[in-house]
Design a protein around this motif. Structure first.
Motif, mmCIF file in Angstrom:
data_model
loop_
_atom_site.group_PDB
_atom_site.id
_atom_site.type_symbol
_atom_site.label_atom_id
_atom_site.label_comp_id
_atom_site.label_asym_id
_atom_site.label_seq_id
_atom_site.Cartn_x
_atom_site.Cartn_y
_atom_site.Cartn_z
ATOM 1 N N ALA A 236 -39.034 2.974 58.036
ATOM 2 C CA ALA A 236 -37.786 3.418 57.407
ATOM 3 C C ALA A 236 -37.098 4.487 58.256
ATOM 4 O O ALA A 236 -35.868 4.468 58.421
ATOM 5 N N ALA A 237 -37.886 5.416 58.800
ATOM 6 C CA ALA A 237 -37.310 6.482 59.626
ATOM 7 C C ALA A 237 -36.676 5.909 60.889
ATOM 8 O O ALA A 237 -35.616 6.373 61.324
ATOM 9 N N SER A 238 -37.286 4.884 61.470
ATOM 10 C CA SER A 238 -36.734 4.292 62.694
ATOM 11 C C SER A 238 -35.398 3.610 62.439
ATOM 12 O O SER A 238 -34.615 3.408 63.375
ATOM 13 N N ARG A 239 -35.121 3.271 61.186
ATOM 14 C CA ARG A 239 -33.862 2.632 60.820
ATOM 15 C C ARG A 239 -32.836 3.638 60.293
ATOM 16 O O ARG A 239 -31.723 3.252 59.955
ATOM 17 N N GLY A 240 -33.206 4.883 60.177
ATOM 18 C CA GLY A 240 -32.291 5.905 59.690
ATOM 19 C C GLY A 240 -31.991 5.810 58.210
ATOM 20 O O GLY A 240 -30.937 6.282 57.756
ATOM 21 N N LEU A 241 -32.915 5.245 57.434
ATOM 22 C CA LEU A 241 -32.697 5.094 56.001
ATOM 23 C C LEU A 241 -32.987 6.396 55.264
ATOM 24 O O LEU A 241 -33.810 7.200 55.698
ATOM 25 N N ASP A 242 -32.329 6.593 54.130
ATOM 26 C CA ASP A 242 -32.732 7.655 53.215
ATOM 27 C C ASP A 242 -34.103 7.278 52.654
ATOM 28 O O ASP A 242 -34.333 6.120 52.267
ATOM 29 N N ILE A 243 -35.001 8.256 52.583
ATOM 30 C CA ILE A 243 -36.369 7.998 52.143
ATOM 31 C C ILE A 243 -36.696 8.865 50.936
ATOM 32 O O ILE A 243 -36.572 10.094 50.997
ATOM 33 N N GLY A 244 -37.101 8.211 49.861
ATOM 34 C CA GLY A 244 -37.504 8.932 48.660
ATOM 35 C C GLY A 244 -38.922 8.590 48.275
ATOM 36 O O GLY A 244 -39.526 7.650 48.798
ATOM 37 N N VAL A 245 -39.464 9.358 47.332
ATOM 38 C CA VAL A 245 -40.810 9.110 46.826
ATOM 39 C C VAL A 245 -40.704 8.482 45.448
ATOM 40 O O VAL A 245 -39.931 8.938 44.598
ATOM 41 N N HIS A 246 -41.487 7.416 45.252
ATOM 42 C CA HIS A 246 -41.457 6.640 44.017
ATOM 43 C C HIS A 246 -42.641 7.068 43.160
ATOM 44 O O HIS A 246 -43.723 6.494 43.232
ATOM 45 N N VAL A 247 -42.448 8.105 42.343
ATOM 46 C CA VAL A 247 -43.552 8.667 41.561
ATOM 47 C C VAL A 247 -43.827 7.783 40.348
ATOM 48 O O VAL A 247 -42.908 7.256 39.727
ATOM 49 N N ALA A 248 -45.128 7.640 40.025
ATOM 50 C CA ALA A 248 -45.509 6.680 38.996
ATOM 51 C C ALA A 248 -46.657 7.201 38.157
ATOM 52 O O ALA A 248 -47.314 8.193 38.488
ATOM 53 N N LEU A 249 -46.911 6.497 37.068
ATOM 54 C CA LEU A 249 -48.106 6.736 36.279
ATOM 55 C C LEU A 249 -49.336 6.282 37.068
ATOM 56 O O LEU A 249 -49.245 5.344 37.870
ATOM 57 N N PRO A 250 -50.494 6.917 36.849
ATOM 58 C CA PRO A 250 -51.704 6.525 37.587
ATOM 59 C C PRO A 250 -52.282 5.226 37.036
ATOM 60 O O PRO A 250 -53.191 5.224 36.208
ATOM 61 N N ASP A 251 -51.753 4.098 37.509
ATOM 62 C CA ASP A 251 -52.090 2.799 36.920
ATOM 63 C C ASP A 251 -51.996 1.715 37.987
ATOM 64 O O ASP A 251 -51.071 0.907 37.989
ATOM 65 N N LEU A 252 -52.978 1.674 38.902
ATOM 66 C CA LEU A 252 -52.978 0.658 39.945
ATOM 67 C C LEU A 252 -53.123 -0.748 39.365
ATOM 68 O O LEU A 252 -52.462 -1.683 39.813
ATOM 69 N N VAL A 253 -53.976 -0.904 38.371
ATOM 70 C CA VAL A 253 -54.228 -2.232 37.812
ATOM 71 C C VAL A 253 -52.958 -2.790 37.158
ATOM 72 O O VAL A 253 -52.636 -3.972 37.304
ATOM 73 N N GLY A 254 -52.223 -1.955 36.455
ATOM 74 C CA GLY A 254 -51.012 -2.402 35.765
ATOM 75 C C GLY A 254 -49.743 -2.205 36.561
ATOM 76 O O GLY A 254 -48.641 -2.386 36.032
ATOM 77 N N PHE A 255 -49.868 -1.807 37.842
ATOM 78 C CA PHE A 255 -48.706 -1.609 38.721
ATOM 79 C C PHE A 255 -47.722 -0.596 38.125
ATOM 80 O O PHE A 255 -46.526 -0.653 38.344
ATOM 81 N N GLY A 256 -48.247 0.358 37.354
ATOM 82 C CA GLY A 256 -47.398 1.411 36.811
ATOM 83 C C GLY A 256 -46.414 0.965 35.762
ATOM 84 O O GLY A 256 -45.489 1.706 35.426
ATOM 85 N N ARG A 257 -46.613 -0.244 35.228
ATOM 86 C CA ARG A 257 -45.652 -0.764 34.257
ATOM 87 C C ARG A 257 -46.213 -0.790 32.839
ATOM 88 O O ARG A 257 -45.661 -1.440 31.955
ATOM 89 N N ARG A 258 -47.309 -0.044 32.619
ATOM 90 C CA ARG A 258 -47.851 0.118 31.268
ATOM 91 C C ARG A 258 -47.655 1.565 30.855
ATOM 92 O O ARG A 258 -47.962 2.488 31.612
ATOM 93 N N ARG A 259 -47.143 1.758 29.667
ATOM 94 C CA ARG A 259 -46.908 3.116 29.177
ATOM 95 C C ARG A 259 -48.214 3.876 29.007
ATOM 96 O O ARG A 259 -49.255 3.282 28.698
ATOM 97 N N MET A 260 -48.148 5.182 29.187
ATOM 98 C CA MET A 260 -49.271 6.066 28.923
ATOM 99 C C MET A 260 -48.796 7.212 28.051
ATOM 100 O O MET A 260 -47.644 7.638 28.141
ATOM 101 N N ASP A 261 -49.699 7.698 27.241
ATOM 102 C CA ASP A 261 -49.416 8.853 26.400
ATOM 103 C C ASP A 261 -49.780 10.099 27.206
ATOM 104 O O ASP A 261 -50.946 10.484 27.276
ATOM 105 N N LEU A 262 -48.798 10.701 27.846
ATOM 106 C CA LEU A 262 -49.068 11.890 28.649
ATOM 107 C C LEU A 262 -48.108 13.006 28.267
ATOM 108 O O LEU A 262 -46.989 12.754 27.810
#
Length: 254
Positions: free
Chosen positions: A54-80
């Protein structure tokens, strides 16, 4: 006069030997990327390689923060709690920022992922916790939220600029909330392209009940895990060109 819009993509969502094959092609079609930070996807090697490309292409780079849920790909709600949302957000921001620094670049924004994004769109305490973590690391970072939810208070309290975001490849409920898919489905590329053009030029999108709802977005998101992600991104870019819509990163829009 040409309409200006940022086009962002969630990226780097592989893990170990399992990688997202569309990432490299998608980077040539967008202006901004949101890099998975290890909680829903992404591992150190994937984060490093994604940021380097991404840096070599000059793109804006952001961080995609998620719930700790590798198995569910972060698409399952959590009570936090709000404090837990702050802690996991700050942890992930710091991790990806370290790789960006090593690559000679820096982060431009923070964006929640999946279930955390939907939670932040409806729960001001969760949105505020992510904003607080963003500001604690660097309050010059932008925060992407659905349609700029809670923008005024967050900006006033934490000095973080909230950027309203739209999703042409996702379904909207009549109240303007996103309808979250557990696994990203293919949508006809021309349909996504038409929705993207309407969002960029008219500020409207058709909801699940066929009603027309306002979308005030300066950046539009495409998902890399859709089976036809590259074809869809190309259709969007072709439609933008046909309607005199210029894709430009938010860092170059202000």
């Amino acid at each position: 006069m040409s309409t200006l819009i940022d086009l962002n993509c969630d990226i780097g969502e592989g893990f170990g030997r399992w990688q997202m094959p569309a990432d490299t092609e998608l980077m040539d079609l967008v202006s901004t990327v949101n890099v998975a930070a290890g909680f829903h996807a992404g591992d150190p090697a994937t984060i490093r390689a994604t940021i380097d490309r991404a840096a070599s292409r000059g793109l804006d780079i952001g961080v995609h923060v998620a719930l700790p849920d590798l198995v569910g790909f972060g698409r399952r709600r959590m009570d936090l709690s709000a404090q837990e949302a702050y802690d996991i957000s700050l942890y992930q921001i710091g991790a990806v920022a370290g790789f960006a620094h090593a690559a000679g670049t820096r982060l431009t924004h923070v964006k929640p992922h999946g279930a955390l994004y939907v939670m932040a769109s409806a729960d001001e305490q969760i949105a505020e916790a992510i904003a607080r973590a963003t500001a604690a690391y660097d309050n010059s970072l932008r925060l992407f939220l659905l349609d700029g939810r809670f923008a005024d208070r967050i900006s006033a309290e934490y000095g973080v600029q909230v950027e309203p975001e739209g999703f042409p490849d996702m379904a909207y409920a009549p109240d303007g909330q996103l309808i979250l898919e557990r696994a990203k489905q293919s949508r006809p590329p021309q349909q996504v392209a038409h929705r993207a053009v309407r969002m960029a030029t008219e500020g409207l999108v058709e909801a699940s009940d066929r009603s027309q709802i306002p979308v005030h977005a300066r950046t539009l998101c495409l998902h890399s895990d859709a089976p036809n992600a590259v074809e869809t991104a190309r259709a969007v870019r072709d439609a933008f060109a046909a309607h005199d819509i210029t894709v430009r990163a938010l860092s170059n829009l202000n």
